[in-house]
Design a protein around this motif. Structure first.
Motif, PDB file in Angstrom:
ATOM      1  N   LEU A 177      -5.640  -2.737  26.676  1.00 26.87           N
ATOM      2  CA  LEU A 177      -6.164  -2.283  25.387  1.00 26.87           C
ATOM      3  C   LEU A 177      -7.613  -2.711  25.190  1.00 26.87           C
ATOM      4  N   SER A 178      -8.373  -1.861  24.535  1.00 27.44           N
ATOM      5  CA  SER A 178      -9.734  -2.250  24.144  1.00 27.44           C
ATOM      6  C   SER A 178      -9.656  -3.118  22.894  1.00 27.44           C
ATOM      7  N   LEU A 179     -10.750  -3.786  22.559  1.00 27.36           N
ATOM      8  CA  LEU A 179     -10.779  -4.612  21.348  1.00 27.36           C
ATOM      9  C   LEU A 179     -10.504  -3.769  20.109  1.00 27.36           C
ATOM     10  N   MET A 180     -11.038  -2.562  20.085  1.00 29.56           N
ATOM     11  CA  MET A 180     -10.831  -1.694  18.920  1.00 29.56           C
ATOM     12  C   MET A 180      -9.366  -1.287  18.801  1.00 29.56           C
ATOM     13  N   GLU A 181      -8.726  -0.936  19.931  1.00 30.47           N
ATOM     14  CA  GLU A 181      -7.311  -0.548  19.894  1.00 30.47           C
ATOM     15  C   GLU A 181      -6.441  -1.699  19.412  1.00 30.47           C
ATOM     16  N   LEU A 182      -6.710  -2.898  19.902  1.00 35.75           N
ATOM     17  CA  LEU A 182      -5.928  -4.055  19.486  1.00 35.75           C
ATOM     18  C   LEU A 182      -6.182  -4.379  18.014  1.00 35.75           C
ATOM     19  N   ARG A 183      -7.410  -4.271  17.595  1.00 39.71           N
ATOM     20  CA  ARG A 183      -7.748  -4.531  16.184  1.00 39.71           C
ATOM     21  C   ARG A 183      -7.002  -3.564  15.266  1.00 39.71           C
ATOM     22  N   ASN A 184      -6.959  -2.291  15.630  1.00 41.57           N
ATOM     23  CA  ASN A 184      -6.268  -1.297  14.807  1.00 41.57           C
ATOM     24  C   ASN A 184      -4.767  -1.560  14.739  1.00 41.57           C
ATOM     25  N   ILE A 185      -4.194  -2.064  15.830  1.00 43.35           N
ATOM     26  CA  ILE A 185      -2.771  -2.421  15.820  1.00 43.35           C
ATOM     27  C   ILE A 185      -2.517  -3.542  14.822  1.00 43.35           C
ATOM     28  N   LEU A 186      -3.369  -4.556  14.821  1.00 41.08           N
ATOM     29  CA  LEU A 186      -3.196  -5.679  13.890  1.00 41.08           C
ATOM     30  C   LEU A 186      -3.422  -5.250  12.444  1.00 41.08           C
ATOM     31  N   LEU A 187      -4.346  -4.356  12.219  1.00 41.75           N
ATOM     32  CA  LEU A 187      -4.607  -3.877  10.861  1.00 41.75           C
ATOM     33  C   LEU A 187      -3.428  -3.093  10.302  1.00 41.75           C
ATOM     34  N   ALA A 188      -2.576  -2.552  11.200  1.00 40.79           N
ATOM     35  CA  ALA A 188      -1.393  -1.834  10.733  1.00 40.79           C
ATOM     36  C   ALA A 188      -0.416  -2.754  10.008  1.00 40.79           C
ATOM     37  N   SER A 214      -6.887 -13.343  25.591  1.00 42.27           N
ATOM     38  CA  SER A 214      -8.331 -13.520  25.424  1.00 42.27           C
ATOM     39  C   SER A 214      -8.888 -12.574  24.354  1.00 42.27           C
ATOM     40  N   LYS A 215      -8.431 -11.333  24.379  1.00 40.60           N
ATOM     41  CA  LYS A 215      -8.907 -10.362  23.386  1.00 40.60           C
ATOM     42  C   LYS A 215      -8.400 -10.707  21.994  1.00 40.60           C
ATOM     43  N   LEU A 216      -7.175 -11.185  21.916  1.00 41.14           N
ATOM     44  CA  LEU A 216      -6.617 -11.569  20.618  1.00 41.14           C
ATOM     45  C   LEU A 216      -7.391 -12.743  20.019  1.00 41.14           C
ATOM     46  N   GLN A 217      -7.755 -13.721  20.847  1.00 37.69           N
ATOM     47  CA  GLN A 217      -8.535 -14.865  20.354  1.00 37.69           C
ATOM     48  C   GLN A 217      -9.890 -14.423  19.825  1.00 37.69           C
ATOM     49  N   THR A 218     -10.477 -13.418  20.478  1.00 37.29           N
ATOM     50  CA  THR A 218     -11.766 -12.885  20.002  1.00 37.29           C
ATOM     51  C   THR A 218     -11.604 -12.219  18.636  1.00 37.29           C
ATOM     52  N   ILE A 219     -10.571 -11.421  18.484  1.00 32.85           N
ATOM     53  CA  ILE A 219     -10.358 -10.683  17.237  1.00 32.85           C
ATOM     54  C   ILE A 219      -9.983 -11.622  16.091  1.00 32.85           C
ATOM     55  N   LEU A 220      -9.242 -12.678  16.388  1.00 31.34           N
ATOM     56  CA  LEU A 220      -8.814 -13.600  15.329  1.00 31.34           C
ATOM     57  C   LEU A 220      -9.977 -14.404  14.738  1.00 31.34           C
ATOM     58  N   LYS A 221     -11.131 -14.300  15.317  1.00 25.94           N
ATOM     59  CA  LYS A 221     -12.317 -14.928  14.731  1.00 25.94           C
ATOM     60  C   LYS A 221     -12.858 -14.115  13.552  1.00 25.94           C
ATOM     61  N   GLU A 222     -12.331 -12.894  13.402  1.00 22.33           N
ATOM     62  CA  GLU A 222     -12.767 -12.027  12.315  1.00 22.33           C
ATOM     63  C   GLU A 222     -11.964 -12.333  11.054  1.00 22.33           C
TER      64      GLU A 222
END
Length: 661
Positions: A558-569, A598-606
């Motif tokens: 998954l890209s960062l954007m795809e993973l971010r959109n999943i979490l926003l759901a 690794s990608k999840l840790q990056t997104i959780l900084k938001e």
């Protein structure tokens, strides 16, 4: 040769101060051994001895039970060149004496008269063995022994490496020159060819790892082989339990005894013309053979027991009440060994004998597990698929066939033949489709086999069959069969049903049918369709459909954007149980996927993601992974998931178990 060698001899005798070690090495390596030069009209006598010893790899060899076991073979043989055709020579190999001795019981020596019965003829083309001409009545055992000796005459005349086909199969071979008259041949990474009748399990964790290395030291004199001494070591380990292992150590020596004049020649223009003359001379027709070993059929010589007789002794251990006991396992293996060496008629007699009355289902398991064409033919004659009743035995056969480790094309052809005929029992027809799909998936794990026509025929049957379905029960059957097969070219059909169906079970089954498709073959269009299902971009889907789409998305890169959109759901408070499941599924998957973590840790900084409103879910749905077992060779993990409805009632649960080597 004399004028060539004298300068090198004089150079080598000069003072060491004149030549550097590097220059000496260059001079030494350019010296080449001449090609073999065996003269027509002569017979060359050799003695050959070999010892083959077996043991566990970890054996201490301290007690009698821990010592090596095996045999020592001694042969006397003649090599006679019969004909020279350009750069090819036709040779005759004749064994004169053959004795075998037990390595653990030295008093037990035996003469092997069957080895002396027929000569074998072979073609030597410069430094490679060409065609082999073996009498049709020669047994595989005798043929394999003689092939081993013939392989020794395949030797390259200069240092270097190449791929060779010899008695061990296809091997990577390295030649190293150690002196002007000596060369060392090292073989490794040998792979058996089809002629050997061996196979490997496509599921590597259930397979066996075999490692072998062979070193042969050649000494030449006047263009012929003076002596060969060699050592071969083979180790074999079961991947899922390496303590279950075995090893073989083979030493061998070929020694030149002398030559004598021979009247054995062939008055022919070429080798092709000579062969019919030799057939007439020995009174036997020849068959062309490859150099690798052939599959041997076990021949019982004394104390033989037929499968019928073995069944009369073990039938009480095969009854249903004793399944999963040691006695039942031993009986299964005895019958399996006898079935693998039995013909169709013998197997049919066993399945219909009085002793089989209470054990027919277990005997069907054994016959199917033997995976021989004879057993398959016997099963096809006895099982009935054209009736709407009495389906217990056909169902048992299909279940056993599903777990075939090396299915032959004959099995798939038989299953397709049955599928193309009317099968009145719907449950049996579904089992046929599912079993055929599973068999073809295993069949396709072997390189290039997925291109066979039988695979394309089944793919066509599935695609056309699901298109003709008039109800969802029919569609579910074909989707499950596609899932078992895992053919990449059925993905478009599967995804269309997943997106378009109004039945949530059809959509769920369709997405799950992608489980065996390699993730590298999941295209951008498929990813888009999975995202459409999860995010409900076009219309609403049941939460269980969204869950299975999420599970597959998380297995992709998954890209960062795809993973971010999943979490926003997870912000959807109207479906708090689904939001809870999304959170637990992502966190659980990230524990075992470094890239996702690794990608999840990056997104959780938001801040808009890692906040109380989004991360503090109130539902009870969950997904977690743990270990059932950890061993030296493998880990066994389980994934447990349960999804609740918003009212708190369990809606869906599941458990997946995986073995990792």
């Amino acid at each position: 040769m004399r004028t060539t060698w004298r300068p090198f001899t004089s150079i080598m005798n000069r003072s060491q101060s004149c030549l550097s070690p590097a220059l000496l090495l260059v001079i030494f390596t350019i010296i080449q051994i001449s090609a073999l030069k065996y003269e027509t009209g002569k017979t060359y006598k050799y003695s050959y001895s070999t010892s083959v010893l077996f043991n566990d790899l970890d054996s201490r060899r301290e007690t009698k039970a821990q010592r090596d076991t095996g045999v020592q073979l001694s042969l006397g043989l003649d090599i006679t060149p019969l004909l020279q055709e350009d750069e090819s020579q036709l040779f005759k190999l004749k064994l004169n004496t053959a004795t075998v001795l037990s390595a653990s019981r030295e008093s037990q020596e035996r003469t092997l008269g069957t080895l002396l019965k027929y000569p074998v003829y072979f073609e030597l083309n410069k430094d490679s063995i060409g065609r082999l001409f073996v009498p049709e009545t020669e047994s595989a055992f005798c043929s394999n022994i003689k092939k081993g000796i013939i392989s020794l005459f395949q030797v390259q005349e200069q240092p270097g490496d190449r791929t060779e086909i010899d008695v061990s199969g296809e091997c990577l071979v390295l030649y190293t020159q150690t002196s002007p008259t000596q060369i060392t041949k090292t073989k490794k990474e040998c792979n058996n060819l089809e002629i050997a009748g061996q196979f490997s399990n496509p599921n590597k964790i259930l397979d066996v790892t075999v490692a072998s290395k062979t070193t042969l030291d050649y000494e030449f004199e006047n263009g012929i082989i003076k002596s060969i001494s060699g050592l071969n070591t083979v180790s074999s380990r079961l991947n899922m339990r390496s303590s279950m292992n075995g090893g073989a150590t083979v030493s061998q020596r070929l020694t030149f005894q002398g030559s004598s004049a021979s009247s054995e020649t062939v008055s022919a223009a070429d080798i092709d013309t000579a062969i019919p003359m030799l057939e007439k001379e020995i009174g036997k027709s020849f068959r062309l053979s490859l150099l690798p070993t052939e599959s041997e059929i076990t021949q019982c010589i004394e104390n033989c027991e037929s499968p019928t007789k073995i069944l009369s002794k073990v039938h009480e251990d095969l009854v249903a009440d004793k399944i999963s006991t040691v006695a039942s396992a031993k009986a299964f293996m005895k019958m399996l060994k006898s079935f693998r060496n039995a013909g169709k008629q013998t197997i049919a007699e066993v399945l219909t004998s009085p002793d089989s009355y209470y054990t027919v289902p277990q005997l069907i398991d054994i016959a199917t597990a033997s995976q021989t064409s004879a057993a398959q033919k016997a099963m096809m004659e006895l099982l009935v698929f054209a009736e709407d009743y009495g389906t217990e035995h056909p169902e048992r056969y299909l279940l056993a066939a599903t777990y075939s480790t090396h299915p032959g094309e004959f099995l798939i052809k038989d299953l397709l033949t049955i599928l193309k005929k009317p099968v009145p029992n719907e449950s049996l027809k579904e089992s046929l489709l599912l079993a055929t799909g599973a068999v073809i998936h295993t069949f396709c794990q072997v390189k290039d086999q997925c291109t066979h026509q039988v695979v394309q025929d089944f793919r066509t049957l599935l695609v056309e069959g699901v298109a003709q379905c008039t109800d969802d029960a029919c569609r579910l059957t074909y989707l499950r069969a596609m899932g078992n097969t895992g053919l990449p070219d059925t993905v478009s059909t599967i995804m269309k049903l997943a997106v378009d169906s109004n039945n949530s079970m059809v959509s769920i089954t369709a997405v799950e049918a992608l489980r065996r498709v390699p993730r590298t073959l999941i295209t951008a269009e498929v990813r888009a369709s999975l995202s459409l299902l999860f995010h409900q971009s076009v219309r609403r889907y049941d939460s269980s459909v969204r869950v299975v789409a999420l599970d597959l998305l998380l297995q992709l890169d998954l890209s960062l954007m795809e993973l971010r959109n999943i979490l926003l759901a997870m912000a959807d408070r109207d479906h708090h149980e689904l939001s809870t499941f999304i959170k637990m599924k992502v966190l659980d998957r990230a524990q075992n996927d470094e890239n996702l973590r690794s990608k999840l840790q990056t997104i959780l900084k938001e801040g808009r993601i890692n906040n109380y409103q989004l991360m503090a879910q109130v539902g009870k749905s969950s997904s977690f992974t743990g270990y059932l077992a950890k061993t030296e060779d493998l880990n066994c993990s389980y994934n447990l998931l349960f999804e609740n409805s918003n009212s708190g009632v369990m809606k869906r649960s599941g458990m997946k178990v995986n073995l990792f080597g």
